[in-house]
Design an enzyme around this catalytic site. Structure first.
Site, mmCIF file in Angstrom:
data_model
loop_
_atom_site.group_PDB
_atom_site.id
_atom_site.type_symbol
_atom_site.label_atom_id
_atom_site.label_comp_id
_atom_site.label_asym_id
_atom_site.label_seq_id
_atom_site.Cartn_x
_atom_site.Cartn_y
_atom_site.Cartn_z
ATOM 1 N N HIS A 1 7.372 99.726 -20.898
ATOM 2 C CA HIS A 1 5.904 99.653 -20.863
ATOM 3 C C HIS A 1 5.518 98.208 -21.132
ATOM 4 O O HIS A 1 5.744 97.695 -22.227
ATOM 5 C CB HIS A 1 5.279 100.565 -21.917
ATOM 6 C CG HIS A 1 3.805 100.294 -22.116
ATOM 7 N ND1 HIS A 1 2.902 100.311 -21.092
ATOM 8 C CD2 HIS A 1 3.103 99.970 -23.227
ATOM 9 C CE1 HIS A 1 1.704 100.027 -21.552
ATOM 10 N NE2 HIS A 1 1.800 99.812 -22.854
ATOM 11 N N ASN B 1 2.838 100.742 -29.843
ATOM 12 C CA ASN B 1 3.676 99.666 -29.284
ATOM 13 C C ASN B 1 4.554 99.017 -30.345
ATOM 14 O O ASN B 1 4.169 98.996 -31.515
ATOM 15 C CB ASN B 1 2.764 98.590 -28.671
ATOM 16 C CG ASN B 1 2.327 98.962 -27.274
ATOM 17 O OD1 ASN B 1 3.137 99.418 -26.475
ATOM 18 N ND2 ASN B 1 1.051 98.759 -26.979
ATOM 19 N N TYR C 1 0.401 115.142 -43.677
ATOM 20 C CA TYR C 1 1.587 115.423 -42.849
ATOM 21 C C TYR C 1 2.003 116.888 -42.892
ATOM 22 O O TYR C 1 2.679 117.372 -41.983
ATOM 23 C CB TYR C 1 2.728 114.482 -43.236
ATOM 24 C CG TYR C 1 2.458 113.074 -42.729
ATOM 25 C CD1 TYR C 1 2.640 112.758 -41.393
ATOM 26 C CD2 TYR C 1 1.964 112.096 -43.584
ATOM 27 C CE1 TYR C 1 2.346 111.495 -40.906
ATOM 28 C CE2 TYR C 1 1.677 110.823 -43.111
ATOM 29 C CZ TYR C 1 1.867 110.527 -41.771
ATOM 30 O OH TYR C 1 1.565 109.286 -41.292
ATOM 31 N N VAL D 1 2.554 106.719 -28.611
ATOM 32 C CA VAL D 1 1.745 105.709 -27.913
ATOM 33 C C VAL D 1 1.977 104.316 -28.499
ATOM 34 O O VAL D 1 1.955 103.310 -27.793
ATOM 35 C CB VAL D 1 0.239 106.076 -28.038
ATOM 36 C CG1 VAL D 1 -0.640 104.990 -27.435
ATOM 37 C CG2 VAL D 1 -0.053 107.425 -27.385
ATOM 38 N N ASP E 1 8.400 101.750 -26.015
ATOM 39 C CA ASP E 1 9.718 102.345 -25.747
ATOM 40 C C ASP E 1 10.587 102.365 -27.006
ATOM 41 O O ASP E 1 11.334 103.320 -27.227
ATOM 42 C CB ASP E 1 10.418 101.544 -24.635
ATOM 43 C CG ASP E 1 9.576 101.528 -23.372
ATOM 44 O OD1 ASP E 1 9.474 102.578 -22.716
ATOM 45 O OD2 ASP E 1 8.973 100.476 -23.067
HETATM 46 P P1 NAD Z 1 -6.233 100.343 -34.361
HETATM 47 O O1 NAD Z 1 -5.942 99.194 -35.261
HETATM 48 O O2 NAD Z 1 -7.607 100.515 -33.844
HETATM 49 O O3 NAD Z 1 -5.808 101.726 -35.049
HETATM 50 C C1 NAD Z 1 -4.554 101.935 -35.619
HETATM 51 C C2 NAD Z 1 -4.753 102.844 -36.811
HETATM 52 O O4 NAD Z 1 -3.459 103.112 -37.370
HETATM 53 C C3 NAD Z 1 -5.630 102.227 -37.907
HETATM 54 O O5 NAD Z 1 -6.705 103.090 -38.212
HETATM 55 C C4 NAD Z 1 -4.673 102.060 -39.078
HETATM 56 O O6 NAD Z 1 -5.283 102.231 -40.343
HETATM 57 C C5 NAD Z 1 -3.665 103.164 -38.783
HETATM 58 N N1 NAD Z 1 -2.399 102.972 -39.489
HETATM 59 C C6 NAD Z 1 -1.760 101.810 -39.739
HETATM 60 N N2 NAD Z 1 -0.671 102.048 -40.463
HETATM 61 C C7 NAD Z 1 -0.607 103.397 -40.673
HETATM 62 C C8 NAD Z 1 0.286 104.235 -41.374
HETATM 63 N N3 NAD Z 1 1.341 103.760 -42.019
HETATM 64 N N4 NAD Z 1 0.035 105.562 -41.378
HETATM 65 C C9 NAD Z 1 -1.052 106.062 -40.733
HETATM 66 N N5 NAD Z 1 -1.939 105.310 -40.080
HETATM 67 C C10 NAD Z 1 -1.713 103.986 -40.052
HETATM 68 O O7 NAD Z 1 -5.184 100.183 -33.155
HETATM 69 P P2 NAD Z 1 -5.309 100.908 -31.732
HETATM 70 O O8 NAD Z 1 -6.037 100.025 -30.797
HETATM 71 O O9 NAD Z 1 -5.745 102.310 -31.931
HETATM 72 O O10 NAD Z 1 -3.769 100.887 -31.255
HETATM 73 C C11 NAD Z 1 -2.837 101.740 -31.881
HETATM 74 C C12 NAD Z 1 -1.464 101.526 -31.255
HETATM 75 O O11 NAD Z 1 -1.474 101.979 -29.904
HETATM 76 C C13 NAD Z 1 -1.038 100.060 -31.197
HETATM 77 O O12 NAD Z 1 0.355 99.984 -31.436
HETATM 78 C C14 NAD Z 1 -1.352 99.673 -29.772
HETATM 79 O O13 NAD Z 1 -0.626 98.570 -29.316
HETATM 80 C C15 NAD Z 1 -0.924 100.959 -29.083
HETATM 81 N N6 NAD Z 1 -1.380 101.132 -27.710
HETATM 82 C C16 NAD Z 1 -0.458 101.581 -26.836
HETATM 83 C C17 NAD Z 1 -0.807 101.800 -25.515
HETATM 84 C C18 NAD Z 1 0.238 102.322 -24.552
HETATM 85 O O14 NAD Z 1 0.041 102.364 -23.350
HETATM 86 N N7 NAD Z 1 1.398 102.738 -25.048
HETATM 87 C C19 NAD Z 1 -2.123 101.565 -25.101
HETATM 88 C C20 NAD Z 1 -3.053 101.126 -26.030
HETATM 89 C C21 NAD Z 1 -2.669 100.907 -27.356
#
Ligand code: NAD
Length: 317
Positions: A179, A124, A69, A122, A127
Protein backbone atom coordinates in the site's frame (compact mmCIF):
# COMPACT_ATOMS: atom_id res chain seq x y z
CA UNK A 1 -15.28 -18.69 13.75
CA UNK A 2 -17.92 -17.86 16.36
CA UNK A 3 -21.54 -17.48 15.15
CA UNK A 4 -22.33 -13.88 16.09
CA UNK A 5 -25.67 -12.84 17.62
CA UNK A 6 -25.48 -9.41 15.98
CA UNK A 7 -23.18 -7.39 13.75
CA UNK A 8 -20.88 -5.66 16.20
CA UNK A 9 -17.81 -3.67 15.15
CA UNK A 10 -15.11 -2.49 17.54
CA UNK A 11 -13.11 0.38 16.09
CA UNK A 12 -9.70 0.89 17.69
CA UNK A 13 -8.64 4.50 17.17
CA UNK A 14 -11.43 7.06 17.16
CA UNK A 15 -9.63 9.69 15.10
CA UNK A 16 -10.36 10.83 11.55
CA UNK A 17 -10.40 7.39 9.92
CA UNK A 18 -12.02 5.53 12.81
CA UNK A 19 -14.87 8.01 13.19
CA UNK A 20 -15.45 8.21 9.44
CA UNK A 21 -15.56 4.39 9.23
CA UNK A 22 -18.12 4.43 12.04
CA UNK A 23 -20.23 7.06 10.25
CA UNK A 24 -20.12 5.14 6.96
CA UNK A 25 -21.04 1.82 8.62
CA UNK A 26 -23.97 3.55 10.31
CA UNK A 27 -25.24 5.32 7.21
CA UNK A 28 -25.10 2.12 5.17
CA UNK A 29 -26.87 0.17 7.94
CA UNK A 30 -24.17 -2.50 7.98
CA UNK A 31 -23.83 -3.09 11.72
CA UNK A 32 -26.07 -3.05 14.81
CA UNK A 33 -23.48 -1.88 17.31
CA UNK A 34 -20.29 0.17 17.14
CA UNK A 35 -17.80 0.39 20.00
CA UNK A 36 -15.03 2.97 19.96
CA UNK A 37 -11.73 2.48 21.79
CA UNK A 38 -9.07 5.16 21.95
CA UNK A 39 -6.05 5.91 24.12
CA UNK A 40 -7.68 9.32 24.54
CA UNK A 41 -11.00 8.51 26.28
CA UNK A 42 -12.23 12.10 25.96
CA UNK A 43 -11.83 11.96 22.19
CA UNK A 44 -13.60 8.56 22.00
CA UNK A 45 -16.48 9.83 24.16
CA UNK A 46 -16.90 12.98 22.08
CA UNK A 47 -16.85 11.04 18.81
CA UNK A 48 -19.41 8.55 20.17
CA UNK A 49 -21.70 11.40 21.24
CA UNK A 50 -21.41 13.09 17.86
CA UNK A 51 -22.07 9.83 16.01
CA UNK A 52 -24.99 9.10 18.31
CA UNK A 53 -26.46 12.48 17.38
CA UNK A 54 -26.13 11.46 13.74
CA UNK A 55 -27.94 8.20 14.55
CA UNK A 56 -31.02 10.23 15.52
CA UNK A 57 -31.38 11.26 11.89
CA UNK A 58 -31.01 7.76 10.48
CA UNK A 59 -33.92 5.42 9.77
CA UNK A 60 -32.05 2.36 11.04
CA UNK A 61 -31.18 1.75 14.69
CA UNK A 62 -27.54 1.44 15.54
CA UNK A 63 -25.98 1.72 18.98
CA UNK A 64 -22.68 3.57 19.28
CA UNK A 65 -20.68 3.90 22.48
CA UNK A 66 -17.23 3.95 24.03
CA UNK A 67 -15.94 0.60 25.23
CA UNK A 68 -12.88 -1.42 26.19
CA UNK A 69 -10.96 -4.35 24.73
CA UNK A 70 -13.35 -6.73 26.52
CA UNK A 71 -15.83 -5.68 23.83
CA UNK A 72 -13.77 -7.57 21.26
CA UNK A 73 -14.87 -10.87 22.83
CA UNK A 74 -18.18 -10.99 20.94
CA UNK A 75 -17.35 -8.59 18.11
CA UNK A 76 -17.73 -9.78 14.54
CA UNK A 77 -15.27 -7.11 13.39
CA UNK A 78 -12.33 -5.25 14.82
CA UNK A 79 -11.27 -2.33 12.64
CA UNK A 80 -7.75 -1.15 13.42
CA UNK A 81 -7.21 2.56 12.88
CA UNK A 82 -5.11 3.47 15.94
CA UNK A 83 -2.11 5.66 15.25
CA UNK A 84 -2.03 9.13 13.87
CA UNK A 85 -2.48 10.79 10.49
CA UNK A 86 0.54 11.00 8.22
CA UNK A 87 2.30 14.37 8.36
CA UNK A 88 2.68 16.26 5.06
CA UNK A 89 5.89 15.07 3.39
CA UNK A 90 6.11 11.98 5.61
CA UNK A 91 6.02 8.52 4.00
CA UNK A 92 4.00 5.64 5.42
CA UNK A 93 7.27 3.83 6.05
CA UNK A 94 8.41 6.69 8.32
CA UNK A 95 5.53 5.75 10.64
CA UNK A 96 6.86 2.26 11.40
CA UNK A 97 8.60 2.77 14.76
CA UNK A 98 5.87 4.86 16.39
CA UNK A 99 3.16 2.52 15.13
CA UNK A 100 4.83 -0.68 16.28
CA UNK A 101 5.19 0.77 19.80
CA UNK A 102 1.42 1.00 20.15
CA UNK A 103 0.53 -2.21 18.26
CA UNK A 104 2.13 -4.55 20.79
CA UNK A 105 -0.12 -3.68 23.79
CA UNK A 106 -3.17 -3.30 21.55
CA UNK A 107 -2.73 -6.75 19.98
CA UNK A 108 -2.18 -8.32 23.41
CA UNK A 109 -5.43 -6.79 24.68
CA UNK A 110 -7.40 -7.95 21.64
CA UNK A 111 -6.01 -11.47 21.98
CA UNK A 112 -6.70 -11.56 25.73
CA UNK A 113 -10.35 -10.73 25.05
CA UNK A 114 -10.80 -14.02 23.17
CA UNK A 115 -11.67 -12.17 19.94
CA UNK A 116 -12.74 -14.69 17.31
CA UNK A 117 -14.03 -12.53 14.48
CA UNK A 118 -12.46 -10.75 11.53
CA UNK A 119 -9.86 -7.99 11.95
CA UNK A 120 -9.56 -5.41 9.20
CA UNK A 121 -6.37 -3.39 9.57
CA UNK A 122 -6.02 0.14 8.21
CA UNK A 123 -3.17 1.67 10.26
CA UNK A 124 0.02 2.52 8.34
CA UNK A 125 2.43 1.21 7.35
CA UNK A 126 -0.50 -0.97 6.32
CA UNK A 127 1.18 -4.18 5.18
CA UNK A 128 3.52 -4.40 8.16
CA UNK A 129 0.77 -3.74 10.69
CA UNK A 130 -1.49 -6.33 9.03
CA UNK A 131 1.30 -8.93 9.15
CA UNK A 132 2.15 -8.09 12.75
CA UNK A 133 -1.49 -8.43 13.88
CA UNK A 134 -1.88 -11.68 11.96
CA UNK A 135 1.13 -13.12 13.77
CA UNK A 136 0.12 -11.84 17.20
CA UNK A 137 -3.55 -12.82 17.21
CA UNK A 138 -3.12 -16.47 16.24
CA UNK A 139 -6.18 -16.42 13.97
CA UNK A 140 -6.18 -17.68 10.36
CA UNK A 141 -4.76 -15.29 7.77
CA UNK A 142 -8.19 -15.25 6.14
CA UNK A 143 -9.51 -13.35 9.20
CA UNK A 144 -6.67 -10.91 9.94
CA UNK A 145 -5.76 -8.83 6.92
CA UNK A 146 -5.24 -5.27 5.78
CA UNK A 147 -7.10 -2.98 3.41
CA UNK A 148 -3.81 -2.85 1.48
CA UNK A 149 -4.12 -1.56 -2.08
CA UNK A 150 -7.93 -1.52 -2.07
CA UNK A 151 -7.66 2.28 -1.67
CA UNK A 152 -4.94 2.52 -4.34
CA UNK A 153 -7.34 0.50 -6.56
CA UNK A 154 -10.15 3.02 -6.01
CA UNK A 155 -7.69 5.76 -7.01
CA UNK A 156 -6.66 3.77 -10.08
CA UNK A 157 -10.26 3.26 -11.23
CA UNK A 158 -10.95 6.97 -10.89
CA UNK A 159 -7.92 7.71 -13.04
CA UNK A 160 -8.84 5.16 -15.76
CA UNK A 161 -12.39 6.48 -15.71
CA UNK A 162 -11.19 10.04 -16.35
CA UNK A 163 -8.97 8.76 -19.13
CA UNK A 164 -11.55 6.61 -20.95
CA UNK A 165 -14.76 8.49 -20.13
CA UNK A 166 -16.34 5.28 -18.77
CA UNK A 167 -17.76 5.41 -15.24
CA UNK A 168 -15.46 3.97 -12.62
CA UNK A 169 -18.01 1.35 -11.48
CA UNK A 170 -17.58 -0.36 -14.87
CA UNK A 171 -13.80 -0.51 -14.83
CA UNK A 172 -12.04 -3.62 -13.59
CA UNK A 173 -8.49 -2.82 -12.58
CA UNK A 174 -6.32 -3.56 -9.57
CA UNK A 175 -3.38 -1.95 -7.87
CA UNK A 176 -1.34 -4.65 -6.11
CA UNK A 177 1.74 -4.90 -3.89
CA UNK A 178 2.59 -2.61 -1.00
CA UNK A 179 0.00 0.00 0.00
CA UNK A 180 1.66 3.20 -1.12
CA UNK A 181 5.23 3.72 -2.16
CA UNK A 182 5.75 0.60 -4.34
CA UNK A 183 2.18 -0.33 -5.31
CA UNK A 184 1.78 -1.21 -8.97
CA UNK A 185 -1.02 -1.53 -11.47
CA UNK A 186 -1.97 -4.95 -12.81
CA UNK A 187 -2.18 -3.42 -16.28
CA UNK A 188 -2.17 -6.69 -18.22
CA UNK A 189 -5.67 -7.51 -16.90
CA UNK A 190 -7.40 -4.13 -17.02
CA UNK A 191 -10.87 -4.32 -18.58
CA UNK A 192 -14.00 -2.24 -19.11
CA UNK A 193 -16.88 -4.62 -18.44
CA UNK A 194 -14.71 -7.46 -19.68
CA UNK A 195 -13.43 -5.56 -22.74
CA UNK A 196 -9.62 -5.50 -22.55
CA UNK A 197 -8.24 -1.97 -22.47
CA UNK A 198 -6.28 -2.66 -25.69
CA UNK A 199 -9.54 -3.51 -27.47
CA UNK A 200 -11.13 -0.31 -26.12
CA UNK A 201 -8.16 1.62 -27.57
CA UNK A 202 -8.55 -0.15 -30.94
CA UNK A 203 -12.08 1.20 -31.35
CA UNK A 204 -11.12 4.57 -29.85
CA UNK A 205 -7.88 5.43 -31.67
CA UNK A 206 -8.23 9.05 -30.57
CA UNK A 207 -7.77 8.08 -26.86
CA UNK A 208 -4.14 8.41 -25.87
CA UNK A 209 -2.68 5.17 -24.40
CA UNK A 210 -2.09 5.15 -20.64
CA UNK A 211 1.56 4.70 -19.76
CA UNK A 212 1.77 2.25 -16.85
CA UNK A 213 4.80 3.95 -15.28
CA UNK A 214 2.85 7.24 -15.22
CA UNK A 215 -0.28 5.51 -13.83
CA UNK A 216 1.77 3.89 -11.07
CA UNK A 217 3.25 7.28 -10.19
CA UNK A 218 -0.10 9.04 -10.05
CA UNK A 219 -1.79 6.29 -8.00
CA UNK A 220 1.08 6.29 -5.50
CA UNK A 221 1.13 10.06 -5.25
CA UNK A 222 -2.57 10.62 -4.62
CA UNK A 223 -2.54 9.95 -0.85
CA UNK A 224 0.41 12.30 -0.35
CA UNK A 225 -1.38 15.04 -2.31
CA UNK A 226 -4.45 14.73 -0.05
CA UNK A 227 -2.33 14.71 3.11
CA UNK A 228 -0.47 17.80 1.85
CA UNK A 229 -3.79 19.64 1.53
CA UNK A 230 -5.72 18.53 4.64
CA UNK A 231 -3.27 16.64 6.85
CA UNK A 232 -5.09 13.30 6.59
CA UNK A 233 -7.15 11.05 4.32
CA UNK A 234 -10.40 9.59 5.62
CA UNK A 235 -13.31 9.32 3.16
CA UNK A 236 -11.74 7.03 0.55
CA UNK A 237 -10.52 4.55 3.15
CA UNK A 238 -13.86 4.49 4.96
CA UNK A 239 -15.55 3.35 1.73
CA UNK A 240 -12.96 0.62 1.39
CA UNK A 241 -13.70 -0.59 4.94
CA UNK A 242 -17.47 -0.56 4.38
CA UNK A 243 -17.01 -2.44 1.09
CA UNK A 244 -15.14 -5.19 2.95
CA UNK A 245 -17.65 -5.33 5.81
CA UNK A 246 -20.52 -5.44 3.31
CA UNK A 247 -18.85 -8.23 1.32
CA UNK A 248 -18.54 -10.29 4.52
CA UNK A 249 -22.00 -9.61 5.95
CA UNK A 250 -23.73 -10.24 2.62
CA UNK A 251 -21.38 -13.06 1.58
CA UNK A 252 -20.82 -11.21 -1.69
CA UNK A 253 -17.83 -13.31 -2.80
CA UNK A 254 -16.42 -10.35 -4.67
CA UNK A 255 -12.81 -9.91 -5.72
CA UNK A 256 -10.73 -7.17 -4.16
CA UNK A 257 -7.04 -6.69 -3.47
CA UNK A 258 -6.25 -7.10 0.23
CA UNK A 259 -3.04 -7.28 2.20
CA UNK A 260 -2.83 -10.89 3.36
CA UNK A 261 -0.03 -13.11 4.65
CA UNK A 262 1.58 -14.96 1.74
CA UNK A 263 2.74 -18.53 2.18
CA UNK A 264 4.39 -19.31 -1.13
CA UNK A 265 1.78 -17.65 -3.35
CA UNK A 266 3.43 -15.65 -6.14
CA UNK A 267 6.74 -17.13 -4.96
CA UNK A 268 6.68 -14.99 -1.78
CA UNK A 269 6.41 -15.87 1.93
CA UNK A 270 6.58 -14.39 5.39
CA UNK A 271 4.87 -11.05 4.83
CA UNK A 272 1.50 -9.52 4.06
CA UNK A 273 1.03 -7.73 0.76
CA UNK A 274 -1.93 -7.06 -1.52
CA UNK A 275 -3.01 -9.73 -3.98
CA UNK A 276 -6.51 -10.30 -5.42
CA UNK A 277 -8.76 -12.09 -2.90
CA UNK A 278 -12.29 -13.47 -2.95
CA UNK A 279 -14.16 -11.92 0.01
CA UNK A 280 -17.23 -13.55 1.55
CA UNK A 281 -18.84 -14.59 4.83
CA UNK A 282 -15.65 -16.03 6.28
CA UNK A 283 -13.42 -13.10 5.38
CA UNK A 284 -10.90 -13.96 2.68
CA UNK A 285 -12.38 -17.06 1.08
CA UNK A 286 -9.59 -17.51 -1.43
CA UNK A 287 -6.30 -15.94 -2.49
CA UNK A 288 -6.24 -15.80 -6.27
CA UNK A 289 -2.83 -16.62 -7.71
CA UNK A 290 -3.31 -15.09 -11.13
CA UNK A 291 -0.86 -14.73 -14.00
CA UNK A 292 1.35 -11.66 -13.98
CA UNK A 293 3.49 -10.39 -16.81
CA UNK A 294 7.24 -10.63 -16.31
CA UNK A 295 7.35 -6.89 -15.46
CA UNK A 296 4.47 -7.20 -12.95
CA UNK A 297 6.18 -10.19 -11.31
CA UNK A 298 9.28 -8.03 -10.87
CA UNK A 299 7.21 -5.18 -9.46
CA UNK A 300 5.57 -7.52 -6.93
CA UNK A 301 8.94 -8.92 -5.90
CA UNK A 302 10.40 -5.40 -5.65
CA UNK A 303 7.44 -4.40 -3.49
CA UNK A 304 8.02 -7.40 -1.17
CA UNK A 305 11.72 -6.59 -1.00
CA UNK A 306 10.92 -2.96 -0.16
CA UNK A 307 8.77 -4.09 2.79
CA UNK A 308 11.45 -6.56 3.92
CA UNK A 309 14.02 -3.80 3.60
CA UNK A 310 12.39 -1.31 5.96
CA UNK A 311 10.41 -3.68 8.20
CA UNK A 312 12.82 -6.60 8.44
CA UNK A 313 13.12 -6.33 12.22
CA UNK A 314 9.33 -6.65 12.65
CA UNK A 315 9.05 -9.51 10.17
CA UNK A 316 11.86 -11.48 11.77
CA UNK A 317 10.18 -11.52 15.21
P1 NAD B 1 -5.85 10.29 13.78
O1 NAD B 1 -4.64 10.87 14.43
O2 NAD B 1 -6.93 11.21 13.35
O3 NAD B 1 -6.52 9.17 14.70
C1 NAD B 1 -5.79 8.12 15.26
C2 NAD B 1 -6.41 7.82 16.61
O4 NAD B 1 -5.70 6.70 17.17
C3 NAD B 1 -6.30 8.99 17.60
O5 NAD B 1 -7.58 9.32 18.10
C4 NAD B 1 -5.38 8.46 18.68
O6 NAD B 1 -5.67 8.95 19.97
C5 NAD B 1 -5.63 6.96 18.57
N1 NAD B 1 -4.57 6.17 19.18
C6 NAD B 1 -3.25 6.41 19.18
N2 NAD B 1 -2.62 5.49 19.90
C7 NAD B 1 -3.57 4.62 20.37
C8 NAD B 1 -3.53 3.47 21.18
N3 NAD B 1 -2.39 3.01 21.69
N4 NAD B 1 -4.69 2.84 21.45
C9 NAD B 1 -5.86 3.32 20.95
N5 NAD B 1 -5.96 4.41 20.20
C10 NAD B 1 -4.82 5.05 19.91
O7 NAD B 1 -5.28 9.46 12.53
P2 NAD B 1 -6.15 8.97 11.28
O8 NAD B 1 -6.09 10.00 10.21
O9 NAD B 1 -7.45 8.46 11.75
O10 NAD B 1 -5.25 7.74 10.75
C11 NAD B 1 -5.20 6.55 11.50
C12 NAD B 1 -4.28 5.55 10.80
O11 NAD B 1 -4.86 5.15 9.56
C13 NAD B 1 -2.91 6.13 10.45
O12 NAD B 1 -1.94 5.11 10.62
C14 NAD B 1 -3.06 6.48 8.98
O13 NAD B 1 -1.84 6.55 8.30
C15 NAD B 1 -3.88 5.28 8.54
N6 NAD B 1 -4.53 5.40 7.24
C16 NAD B 1 -4.44 4.32 6.44
C17 NAD B 1 -5.05 4.33 5.20
C18 NAD B 1 -4.96 3.10 4.32
O14 NAD B 1 -5.32 3.11 3.15
N7 NAD B 1 -4.46 1.99 4.85
C19 NAD B 1 -5.77 5.46 4.79
C20 NAD B 1 -5.86 6.54 5.65
C21 NAD B 1 -5.23 6.51 6.89
Amino acid sequence: MTAFANHKAVIVGAGAVGSQCAASLMMLDLVDEIVLIDVDPGCARAQAMDLDDMASGLKQRVAVRVGSYDDCADAQFVIMTAGRSRRPGQSRRDMLAATMNIMQPISQSIKASGFDGILISVTNPADVVAEYLYRQLGLPRTRVFGTGTALDTARLRRLVSEHTGISRQHIQAFALGEHGESSFVWGSHMTIEGIPLQEFYRVHPQVERLRMSEVNKQVRQRGGDIVAGKGKTEYGISTVVTDIVSAIIHDERCVMPLSVHLDGEYGESGLSISVPCVVGANGIEELLELSLSQREREWLHDSCEAIRGYAGAVLEQ
